[in-house]
Scaffold this active site. Structure first.
Site, short mmCIF file in Angstrom:
data_model
loop_
_atom_site.label_atom_id
_atom_site.label_comp_id
_atom_site.label_asym_id
_atom_site.label_seq_id
_atom_site.Cartn_x
_atom_site.Cartn_y
_atom_site.Cartn_z
N GLU A 89 -19.40 -3.00 1.76
CA GLU A 89 -18.94 -1.52 1.60
C GLU A 89 -18.14 -1.50 0.13
O GLU A 89 -17.31 -2.34 -0.03
CB GLU A 89 -18.30 -1.30 2.75
CG GLU A 89 -17.63 0.19 2.95
CD GLU A 89 -17.05 0.70 3.99
OE1 GLU A 89 -17.87 0.45 5.18
OE2 GLU A 89 -16.19 1.07 4.20
N HIS A 117 -17.32 7.61 6.97
CA HIS A 117 -16.32 7.00 7.12
C HIS A 117 -14.93 7.86 7.93
O HIS A 117 -15.09 8.79 7.82
CB HIS A 117 -15.32 7.24 5.48
CG HIS A 117 -14.00 6.52 5.33
ND1 HIS A 117 -12.86 7.64 5.11
CD2 HIS A 117 -13.54 5.44 5.66
CE1 HIS A 117 -12.00 6.66 5.03
NE2 HIS A 117 -12.31 5.19 5.44
N GLU A 155 -17.58 5.35 12.49
CA GLU A 155 -16.58 4.11 12.75
C GLU A 155 -15.53 4.37 13.59
O GLU A 155 -15.01 5.75 13.62
CB GLU A 155 -15.95 4.12 11.08
CG GLU A 155 -14.80 3.27 10.68
CD GLU A 155 -14.61 3.14 9.16
OE1 GLU A 155 -14.80 4.22 8.65
OE2 GLU A 155 -14.24 2.11 8.98
N ASP A 204 -15.70 -4.69 3.85
CA ASP A 204 -15.30 -3.86 3.19
C ASP A 204 -14.56 -4.47 1.85
O ASP A 204 -13.81 -5.12 2.09
CB ASP A 204 -14.67 -2.84 3.96
CG ASP A 204 -13.98 -1.48 3.19
OD1 ASP A 204 -14.49 -1.32 1.79
OD2 ASP A 204 -13.55 -0.54 3.89
N ARG A 217 0.85 -1.37 -0.11
CA ARG A 217 0.10 -0.03 0.13
C ARG A 217 0.91 1.26 -0.02
O ARG A 217 0.44 2.23 -0.76
CB ARG A 217 -1.02 -0.01 1.14
CG ARG A 217 -2.35 -0.72 0.72
CD ARG A 217 -3.32 -0.07 1.73
NE ARG A 217 -3.19 -0.80 3.14
CZ ARG A 217 -3.98 -0.27 4.12
NH1 ARG A 217 -5.08 0.81 3.90
NH2 ARG A 217 -3.91 -0.89 5.25
N GLU A 273 -17.41 6.86 0.67
CA GLU A 273 -16.05 7.35 1.29
C GLU A 273 -15.26 7.86 0.32
O GLU A 273 -14.25 8.83 0.65
CB GLU A 273 -15.31 6.48 2.14
CG GLU A 273 -14.59 5.18 1.29
CD GLU A 273 -13.97 4.40 2.44
OE1 GLU A 273 -14.49 3.63 3.05
OE2 GLU A 273 -12.80 4.47 2.23
MG LIG Z 1 -14.10 1.75 3.69
#
Ligand SMILES: [Mg+2]
Length: 400
Positions: free
Chosen positions: A247, A323, A343, A221, A45, A273
């Site tokens: 999601e 989000h 969240e 998600d 990432r 989001e």
């Molecule tokens: Mg998400």
């Protein structure tokens, strides 16, 4: 009151701790080098996110009040938009004229804005303006948004990265013990992993459902890592787990695709989001793309825009579960009649053990990140947004 200065600080995504190294399905899973399905490619990432984690904006006034706002990602481009364009528009203006300043910023950036970086930048400035307004009134921001409609803020545990199945099971049980009645996990695979990947995605959901039993809401998600066809198959396959939502099944721009998945899926579909402004969210609502809207206060255009989106969503009977439960978000949830929960990103015990208790996981640059007790976050009571910067951490993680 007059704005006298605007400063930006770029903060390394190192401040998010190893959070970005946890395995999960993302929009980049299609490509081997950016895929981290089981933790074996921890740099995946960071390779595509760029070095900047947060941009902190501080707005100074001719009083002793300074407002703080924040936006995320985008390798410093957000700071550039603030430094080169937005600061020039707001310096010398009255910080309490938030609607006027929002429109000035929106119109001035429209040729290169509308979605993405320019709106991220406006979000940070707008939130800082709300912080100033709250501090000036000596009230928490939710009091300025119409007053609280709840006494405390329910939140859901958002983590459960599929590191391995035993850890996943333990982590899910940990959240039940801590009093959360809703939690969200992450999938591992998209279409690139074929039927075996589908099976493993199902095993993630089955593991969590088996661990927590029938009385807990579970969501998952997909971070835009699926296609419409795949999402339709996968959601059908997951029907028996009675999930609270799935999601971001498809790419944020594929609004018709969202609607198609929503129509076919047996569980609620959520998204938003990665959507921007009231116009973007209006599209999601009008096209019946989602069952739950998830705007991010650091992306949609700040607290001003979040409030408009929440009110608009209410007319469609669509709940807003924003989000990321950052401090500014909590005020919006506190003051909105159709925002049932926040969240919350807990630090799981297995990660704390790995770090010998010395964790910098997320929110490291704030003194007082939201902290739930028994699944509930108390209403913030300090004036403004209530996000106090940790100067030492800010300096430590600052870039340049
Ligand atoms: Mg998400």
């Amino acid at each position: 009151m007059e704005i006298t200065g605007v400063t930006t600080t770029k903060v390394s995504n190192e401040s998010w701790g190893e959070f970005v190294e946890f395995p999960l399905l993302t929009i980049m899973n299609k490509y081997d080098e950016y895929r981290n399905v089981d933790g074996s490619n921890p740099e995946a990432r960071r390779k595509w996110m760029g070095p900047v984690g947060d941009v902190v904006v501080e707005i100074e006034t001719d009083t002793d009040i300074t407002g703080v706002g924040i936006a995320n990602w985008a390798t410093g481009a957000i700071a550039t938009v603030i430094d080169e364009t937005l600061s020039k528009l707001v310096i010398g203006e009255d910080p309490l004229q938030r609607e006027k300043l929002w429109e000035l910023m929106y119109r001035a950036t429209l040729p290169f804005g509308r979605k993405g970086i320019a709106i991220d930048a406006i979000s940070a400035v707008d939130t800082a303006l709300w912080d100033i307004a709250g501090k000036e009134a000596n009230k928490p921001v939710y009091e300025l948004l119409g007053g609280p409609v709840k006494d405390e803020i329910p939140c859901y545990a958002s983590n459960l990265h599929p590191v391995d199945f035993d850890t996943l099971e333990q982590e899910a049980l940990e959240y039940v013990e801590k009093g959360f009645d809703t939690m969200k996990m992450r999938f591992r695979h998209g279409p690139e992993a074929g039927r075996a990947g589908m099976k493993e995605n199902e095993k993630i959901v089955a593991t969590v459902r088996d661990a927590v039993g029938d009385d807990i809401d579970i969501a998952a998600d997909a971070y835009m890592g699926w296609t419409v066809r795949y999402a339709k198959k996968m959601t059908k396959r997951l029907e028996r787990y009675e999930m609270a939502w799935i999601e971001e099944p498809v790419m944020a721009d594929n609004i018709e695709g969202y609607a198609e998945v929503r129509e076919a899926a047996p569980m609620p579909i959520s998204g938003g989001e990665h959507e921007f402004t009231r116009w973007g969210h209006k599209d999601l609502l009008e096209k019946e793309a989602v069952d739950i809207l998830q705007p991010d206060v650091g992306r949609v255009g700040g607290i001003s825009e979040m409030k408009k989106i929440a009110d608009m969503a209410e007319t469609y009977d669509i709940p807003v579960i924003p989000h990321a439960g950052t401090n500014p978000t909590l005020h919006l949830i506190a003051a909105s009649t159709n925002a049932p929960m926040a969240e919350y990103f807990p630090i799981p015990e297995w990660y704390k053990e790995q770090q010998d208790g010395d964790s910098t996981y997320a929110d490291a640059i704030f003194e007082n990140p939201p902290s739930p007790d028994d699944g509930m976050i108390p209403l913030p009571d300090s004036p403004g947004v209530g996000a106090e910067l940790n100067r030492e951490a800010l300096e430590h993680f600052a870039l340049e």
